[in-house]
Enzyme design. Structure first.
Site, PDB file in Angstrom:
ATOM      1  CG  HIS A  19     -11.464  -1.704   9.467  1.00 53.59           C
ATOM      2  ND1 HIS A  19     -11.908  -0.409   9.335  1.00 53.59           N
ATOM      3  CD2 HIS A  19     -10.809  -1.761  10.647  1.00 53.59           C
ATOM      4  CE1 HIS A  19     -11.523   0.279  10.407  1.00 53.59           C
ATOM      5  NE2 HIS A  19     -10.867  -0.520  11.213  1.00 53.59           N
TER       6      HIS A  19
ATOM      7  NE  ARG B 232      -8.054  -9.503  -3.460  1.00 53.34           N
ATOM      8  CZ  ARG B 232      -9.182  -9.082  -2.920  1.00 53.34           C
ATOM      9  NH1 ARG B 232     -10.332  -9.427  -3.442  1.00 53.34           N
ATOM     10  NH2 ARG B 232      -9.186  -8.310  -1.853  1.00 53.34           N
TER      11      ARG B 232
ATOM     12  CE  LYS C 291      -3.664  -2.335   2.359  1.00 48.92           C
ATOM     13  NZ  LYS C 291      -4.885  -2.316   3.086  1.00 48.92           N
TER      14      LYS C 291
ATOM     15  CD  GLU D  39      -4.158   5.602   4.566  1.00 51.36           C
ATOM     16  OE1 GLU D  39      -5.319   5.434   5.000  1.00 51.36           O
ATOM     17  OE2 GLU D  39      -3.766   5.121   3.504  1.00 51.36           O
TER      18      GLU D  39
HETATM   19  P1  ADP Z   1     -12.800  -7.763  -1.134  1.00 50.87           P
HETATM   20  O1  ADP Z   1     -11.618  -6.839  -1.015  1.00 50.87           O
HETATM   21  O2  ADP Z   1     -12.869  -8.552  -2.385  1.00 50.87           O
HETATM   22  O3  ADP Z   1     -14.049  -7.093  -0.795  1.00 50.87           O
HETATM   23  P2  ADP Z   1     -11.992  -8.934   1.306  1.00 50.87           P
HETATM   24  O4  ADP Z   1     -11.096  -7.771   1.558  1.00 50.87           O
HETATM   25  O5  ADP Z   1     -13.046  -9.228   2.288  1.00 50.87           O
HETATM   26  O6  ADP Z   1     -12.661  -8.863  -0.102  1.00 50.87           O
HETATM   27  O7  ADP Z   1     -11.053 -10.203   1.084  1.00 50.87           O
HETATM   28  C1  ADP Z   1     -11.423 -11.268   0.260  1.00 50.87           C
HETATM   29  C2  ADP Z   1     -10.862 -12.548   0.769  1.00 50.87           C
HETATM   30  O8  ADP Z   1      -9.464 -12.533   0.638  1.00 50.87           O
HETATM   31  C3  ADP Z   1     -11.143 -12.834   2.193  1.00 50.87           C
HETATM   32  O9  ADP Z   1     -11.288 -14.205   2.312  1.00 50.87           O
HETATM   33  C4  ADP Z   1      -9.893 -12.335   2.910  1.00 50.87           C
HETATM   34  O10 ADP Z   1      -9.706 -13.033   4.106  1.00 50.87           O
HETATM   35  C5  ADP Z   1      -8.837 -12.656   1.886  1.00 50.87           C
HETATM   36  N1  ADP Z   1      -7.724 -11.713   1.808  1.00 50.87           N
HETATM   37  C6  ADP Z   1      -7.773 -10.438   1.399  1.00 50.87           C
HETATM   38  N2  ADP Z   1      -6.556  -9.883   1.378  1.00 50.87           N
HETATM   39  C7  ADP Z   1      -5.700 -10.837   1.786  1.00 50.87           C
HETATM   40  C8  ADP Z   1      -4.272 -10.889   1.969  1.00 50.87           C
HETATM   41  N3  ADP Z   1      -3.485  -9.844   1.709  1.00 50.87           N
HETATM   42  N4  ADP Z   1      -3.742 -12.037   2.398  1.00 50.87           N
HETATM   43  C9  ADP Z   1      -4.527 -13.101   2.653  1.00 50.87           C
HETATM   44  N5  ADP Z   1      -5.855 -13.115   2.485  1.00 50.87           N
HETATM   45  C10 ADP Z   1      -6.451 -12.010   2.066  1.00 50.87           C
HETATM   46  P1  ADP Z   2      -7.866  -3.870   3.272  1.00 47.04           P
HETATM   47  O1  ADP Z   2      -6.656  -4.088   2.431  1.00 47.04           O
HETATM   48  O2  ADP Z   2      -7.880  -4.671   4.494  1.00 47.04           O
HETATM   49  O3  ADP Z   2      -9.115  -3.896   2.458  1.00 47.04           O
HETATM   50  P2  ADP Z   2      -8.087  -0.956   3.233  1.00 47.04           P
HETATM   51  O4  ADP Z   2      -6.908  -0.059   3.235  1.00 47.04           O
HETATM   52  O5  ADP Z   2      -8.796  -1.131   1.938  1.00 47.04           O
HETATM   53  O6  ADP Z   2      -7.669  -2.371   3.806  1.00 47.04           O
HETATM   54  O7  ADP Z   2      -9.121  -0.463   4.326  1.00 47.04           O
HETATM   55  C1  ADP Z   2     -10.208  -1.241   4.746  1.00 47.04           C
HETATM   56  C2  ADP Z   2     -11.264  -0.364   5.400  1.00 47.04           C
HETATM   57  O8  ADP Z   2     -10.719   0.331   6.533  1.00 47.04           O
HETATM   58  C3  ADP Z   2     -11.822   0.733   4.514  1.00 47.04           C
HETATM   59  O9  ADP Z   2     -12.862   0.282   3.696  1.00 47.04           O
HETATM   60  C4  ADP Z   2     -12.285   1.744   5.531  1.00 47.04           C
HETATM   61  O10 ADP Z   2     -13.521   1.407   6.076  1.00 47.04           O
HETATM   62  C5  ADP Z   2     -11.238   1.640   6.612  1.00 47.04           C
HETATM   63  N1  ADP Z   2     -10.150   2.608   6.397  1.00 47.04           N
HETATM   64  C6  ADP Z   2      -8.977   2.401   5.777  1.00 47.04           C
HETATM   65  N2  ADP Z   2      -8.225   3.506   5.750  1.00 47.04           N
HETATM   66  C7  ADP Z   2      -8.930   4.465   6.375  1.00 47.04           C
HETATM   67  C8  ADP Z   2      -8.689   5.854   6.701  1.00 47.04           C
HETATM   68  N3  ADP Z   2      -7.563   6.473   6.374  1.00 47.04           N
HETATM   69  N4  ADP Z   2      -9.665   6.515   7.343  1.00 47.04           N
HETATM   70  C9  ADP Z   2     -10.812   5.912   7.701  1.00 47.04           C
HETATM   71  N5  ADP Z   2     -11.090   4.632   7.447  1.00 47.04           N
HETATM   72  C10 ADP Z   2     -10.163   3.904   6.797  1.00 47.04           C
END
Ligand code: ADP
Ligand code: ADP
Ligand code: MG
Length: 478
Positions: free
Chosen positions: A235, A292, A115, A200
């Site tokens: 989240h 993906r 990220k 952040e």
């Molecule tokens: P999406 O981003 O597609 O909405 P999620 O963030 O909920 O879905 O993640 C989708 C699936 O992938 C879940 O089963 C989650 O546990 C898995 N997953 C997501 N990111 C990772 C990662 N970096 N390493 C391992 N598993 C991951």
């Molecule tokens: P992941 O890889 O687990 O999906 P993300 O960076 O996409 O992680 O963040 C997952 C969720 O966490 C976001 O959808 C949001 O709800 C919350 N989030 C992430 N970053 C921030 C931020 N800077 N401020 C507020 N909420 C955040």
């Protein structure tokens, strides 16, 4: 030409990909570990190979997966989501073996999988990012405190390699910073084997708006509109809507342009997602790119009529993108509810076990993507998503009606699921009006749980009333 695809995954997404292969008259190869031998993906694939006794290890065994693909003469590997899907070393291994990886290039996965690097790349390309820092691992706690003060509390600590809502820690005051940092690093190390974290600004009460990207190998890129994934718990998304009931046409346009610029900056090919946060003032910030297919891809399919998994296979095979941005004319609204096997009353803990009865919702404009069936035993080893319910209608209001109806009809017996919780959200005034942000679920937890209790009580009272009425009739000899 791709004639045979190995699916390096399990569960609903493996089933979804096999269905796309079958629709294309392409052969599919399932892999499975011993505890998964009765899984639906094993039953419906053209061929299936066991890759070991341990529940998870086999799905992460890159070498063995590629070896099986070569032995069975597959042309391509689809990684699904989770497991190896965002592992650039796996993508590289597949590429180097002369097979097609159905996804972007390994180097793009590598860039966007971190990220921190992704943020830097976006900033360089003029895409707004959430104000924040680079990696903090070489900074002293004093330096980190200083950076936090500069950004201004609340801040959020994030694992550079994080995903699935893990490795994220909100920090509301300086007293909690050091403890939260240690916690975040530990979680990052445990889940992602990389303790790099960054900071952040915590955007308060934002919406999560993401754009579905579709690209071929020749630099042609379009988006398939946005999804509103603000309904989250810890989240993790639980309900997703396409398009967002909140976004104006103007905002959709400028965010869409930014999403495409982000994908272009990354050198993106195939299907992917650009995630943004949108604040109270309609300012949007790049958050991350998921390289993906996403869990919630189906809502974009339903409003655009584009089969994303089919397209993934076709563009990975070298076809030219035969759609232009102006061809994408979204129609109506689609909503997905993630049906997790979890006990709402025990802090959403997973509920593995035997499914003794299964009646998925049916009827017009209702779609269920799932790998479960009656007598299937949910194993305790994997994530708790067992079905995705997707509904569509011409307006947001009608889509919410349909979601309510479908959730009421959906019946799974034997294990507890979050269906009553999803229903409580669907029935809430805020969801109906589109008044929600990423903290909606957490902020309304008590209210939602009470709603479930009241509904259960009403249902019970109604069935008791029905039984006593029937009994009365019987006693009267009617
Ligand atoms: P999406 O981003 O597609 O909405 P999620 O963030 O909920 O879905 O993640 C989708 C699936 O992938 C879940 O089963 C989650 O546990 C898995 N997953 C997501 N990111 C990772 C990662 N970096 N390493 C391992 N598993 C991951
Ligand atoms: P992941 O890889 O687990 O999906 P993300 O960076 O996409 O992680 O963040 C997952 C969720 O966490 C976001 O959808 C949001 O709800 C919350 N989030 C992430 N970053 C921030 C931020 N800077 N401020 C507020 N909420 C955040
Ligand atoms: Mg994300």
């Amino acid at each position: 030409m791709i004639k045979k695809v190995l699916i390096a995954n399990r569960g609903e997404i493996a089933v979804r990909i096999i269905r796309a292969c079958r629709d294309l008259h392409i052969k599919s190869v399932a892999i499975y570990t011993k505890p998964d031998e009765h899984c639906l993906h094993v039953k419906i694939a053209s061929e299936a190979y066991c890759i070991g006794n341990e529940a998870i290890k086999g799905y992460l065994d890159a070498q063995k997966i590629v070896q099986i693909a070569k032995e069975c003469k597959a042309d391509a590997i689809h990684p699904g989501y989770g497991f190896l899907s965002e592992n650039y070393e796996f993508a590289k291994l597949v590429e180097d073996s002369g097979l097609i990886f159905i996804g972007p290039k390994a180097e793009v996965i590598k860039k966007m999988g971190n990220k921190n690097i992704a943020r830097e790349l976006m900033q360089k390309n003029g895409i707004p990012i959430v104000p924040g820092t680079k990696a903090l691992n070489n900074c002293s706690i004093e330096e980190i405190k200083e950076k936090a003060l500069k950004i201004g509390y609340p801040v959020i600590l994030k694992a550079s390699g994080g995903g699935g809502g893990r490795g994220i820690k909100e920090v509301w005051s300086e007293e909690k910073l050091e403890e939260s940092l240690e916690h975040c690093k530990k979680e990052a190390k445990a889940y992602f084997n990389n303790d790099e974290v960054f900071m952040e600004k915590l955007i308060e009460n934002p919406r999560h708006i993401e754009f579905q990207i579709l690209a071929d190998n020749y630099g042609n890129i379009i988006h398939l509109c946005e999804r509103d994934c603000s309904i989250q718990r810890r989240h993790q998304k639980i309900i997703e809507i396409a398009p967002s009931p909140y976004l104006s046409e103007h905002l959709r346009k400028i965010m869409g342009v930014s999403a495409i610029a982000a994908a272009k900056a990354a050198g993106y090919t195939n299907a992917g997602t650009v995630e943004f946060l949108l604040d109270d003032y309609n300012r949007f910030y790049f958050m991350e790119m998921n390289t993906r297919i996403q869990v919630e891809h189906a809502v974009s399919e339903e409003i655009t009529g584009v089969d994303l998994v089919v397209r993934q296979i076709r563009y990975a095979a070298g076809e030219i993108l035969d759609l232009e941005q102006s061809d994408i004319k979204p129609y109506g609204f689609a909503i997905e509810a993630r049906i997790n096997a979890e006990n709402v009353w025990n802090n959403f803990s997973p509920t593995p076990g035997l499914i003794s009865a299964y009646y998925p919702a049916l009827g017009p404009s209702v779609r269920v993507d799932s790998h479960i069936y009656k007598d299937y035993v949910i194993p305790p080893f994997y994530d708790s998503l067992i079905a995705k319910l997707i509904v569509k209608a011409t307006s947001y209001d009608l889509a919410v009606n349909k979601l309510e109806r479908a959730l009421e009809e959906f019946s799974i017996e034997g294990v507890k699921t979050i269906i009553p919780f999803l229903l409580a959200i669907a029935k809430s005034r805020e969801f109906r009006k589109g008044f929600f942000d990423t903290s909606y679920v957490e902020n309304n937890m008590q209210k939602l749980l009470e709603k479930i209790k009241n509904d259960e009580k009403t249902n019970k009272d109604e069935s008791i009333a029905a039984i006593s009425a029937a009994l009365n009739k019987h006693l009267k000899g009617e």
